[in-house]
Design a protein around this motif. Structure first.
Motif, PDB file in Angstrom:
ATOM      1  N   GLU A  60       2.879 -10.205  -3.350  1.00  0.00           N
ATOM      2  CA  GLU A  60       3.890 -11.120  -3.884  1.00  0.00           C
ATOM      3  C   GLU A  60       5.245 -10.424  -4.010  1.00  0.00           C
ATOM      4  OE1 GLU A  60       2.324 -12.499  -7.588  1.00  0.00           O
ATOM      5  OE2 GLU A  60       0.934 -13.912  -6.634  1.00  0.00           O
ATOM      6  N   LYS A  61       5.233  -9.198  -4.529  1.00  0.00           N
ATOM      7  CA  LYS A  61       6.492  -8.464  -4.727  1.00  0.00           C
ATOM      8  C   LYS A  61       7.151  -8.160  -3.379  1.00  0.00           C
ATOM      9  CE  LYS A  61       6.145  -7.266  -9.277  1.00  0.00           C
ATOM     10  NZ  LYS A  61       7.092  -7.599 -10.265  1.00  0.00           N
ATOM     11  N   HIS A  90      -2.756  -7.953  -4.630  1.00  0.00           N
ATOM     12  CA  HIS A  90      -2.207  -9.309  -4.676  1.00  0.00           C
ATOM     13  C   HIS A  90      -0.772  -9.279  -5.225  1.00  0.00           C
ATOM     14  CE1 HIS A  90      -2.143 -13.646  -5.005  1.00  0.00           C
ATOM     15  NE2 HIS A  90      -1.771 -13.539  -6.265  1.00  0.00           N
ATOM     16  N   ILE A  91      -0.594  -8.551  -6.325  1.00  0.00           N
ATOM     17  CA  ILE A  91       0.741  -8.432  -6.927  1.00  0.00           C
ATOM     18  C   ILE A  91       1.706  -7.772  -5.947  1.00  0.00           C
ATOM     19  CG2 ILE A  91       2.057  -7.279  -8.750  1.00  0.00           C
ATOM     20  CD1 ILE A  91      -0.423  -7.680 -10.567  1.00  0.00           C
ATOM     21  N   ALA A 117       6.829  -9.881  -0.619  1.00  0.00           N
ATOM     22  CA  ALA A 117       7.372 -11.130  -0.088  1.00  0.00           C
ATOM     23  C   ALA A 117       8.681 -11.478  -0.788  1.00  0.00           C
ATOM     24  CB  ALA A 117       6.358 -12.259  -0.271  1.00  0.00           C
ATOM     25  N   GLU A 118       8.711 -11.298  -2.103  1.00  0.00           N
ATOM     26  CA  GLU A 118       9.928 -11.579  -2.869  1.00  0.00           C
ATOM     27  C   GLU A 118      11.071 -10.663  -2.429  1.00  0.00           C
ATOM     28  OE1 GLU A 118      11.342 -11.449  -7.562  1.00  0.00           O
ATOM     29  OE2 GLU A 118       9.206 -11.410  -7.087  1.00  0.00           O
TER      30      GLU A 118
END
Length: 187
Positions: free
Chosen positions: A155-156, A151-152, A158-159
Motif C-alpha cells: 500500500e505504501k 500488505h502495508i 503504491a501511495e
C-alpha cells in the motif's frame, strides 16, 4: 546596431536583474521543496518496512534452522534409546550366566544405568518436542506479521508511486527552470 547588442550581451548583468533571477530561483526551489514535503516521510517508511520485512524473513529462516537441528537431536536421542535397549537385552541374557554376586551386581548396575539413560533420552526428546512446538508457534506468528507488513508495504509503495507520478512532471519542469536561471546569477 549589431555591435550595440553585442556590447550589451557582453556587459555583466545588472545587480537588479541578478537579484530578480535569484528571487525566481529561490521561489522555484521552494516549490520543489513543497513537492518533496508532499511525499513526506513516505520514502523513509517504505525503506523501514523493507528492512523490517527482511529481518522477519531472516528470523523465519533461523527458526526453521533451529527446528531442523532439534529434529536431528531427537533422532540422535532415539538412536541412543535403541542402543541402550540393545545393551539391556544383552545384560539380561548375561544375568542368566552369572557365576558370582560381584558379576550380578555389576550387570544389575549396568541395566539400571542404561534404564536411566533411556529415561534421560526420553526427557530430552520431550523437551525438544516442546521447543519445536514453541518455535512452530513463533513461525506462525512471524509469518502472520510478515504478511501484514508486506500488505502495508504494498500500500505504501503504491501511495508513494502515485505521489511521485503526480509530482514528477512538475518537479522536472521546475528543475529545468532552476538550471536555466543559474547562469544569470553566476554571471
Amino acid at each position: 546596431m549589431a555591435t550595440a547588442e553585442k556590447k550589451q550581451a557582453e556587459q555583466p548583468l545588472s545587480v537588479e536583474s541578478r537579484l530578480k533571477s535569484l528571487y525566481e530561483l529561490q521561489t522555484i526551489l521552494s516549490q520543489i521543496d513543497r513537492i518533496k514535503t508532499v511525499r513526506g516521510e513516505l520514502p523513509l517508511e517504505v525503506r523501514d518496512l523493507e528492512d523490517h520485512i527482511e529481518g522477519l524473513n531472516t528470523r523465519l529462516g533461523n527458526f526453521r534452522q533451529e527446528i531442523e537441528e532439534l529434529r536431528k537431536k531427537t533422532v540422535a536421542e532415539k538412536e541412543k534409546i535403541n542402543e541402550s535397549q540393545a545393551k539391556i537385552a544383552t545384560y539380561k541374557t548375561q544375568l542368566d550366566n552369572v557365576r558370582n554376586n560381584r558379576e550380578f551386581d555389576l550387570l544389575s548396575k549396568e541395566i539400571e544405568f542404561q534404564t536411566l539413560e533411556i529415561e534421560l533420552c526420553e526427557k530430552h526428546i520431550n523437551e525438544y518436542a516442546r521447543i519445536i512446538d514453541a518455535k512452530t508457534a513463533d513461525i506462525a506468528a512471524t509469518e502472520e506479521t510478515l504478511s501484514d507488513q508486506q500488505h502495508i508495504l504494498g500500500e505504501k509503495r503504491a501511495e508513494l508511486e502515485e505521489i511521485v507520478s503526480e509530482t514528477k512532471q512538475d518537479e522536472e519542469r521546475l528543475r529545468e527552470q532552476a538550471k536555466a536561471l543559474e547562469p544569470k546569477i553566476d554571471a
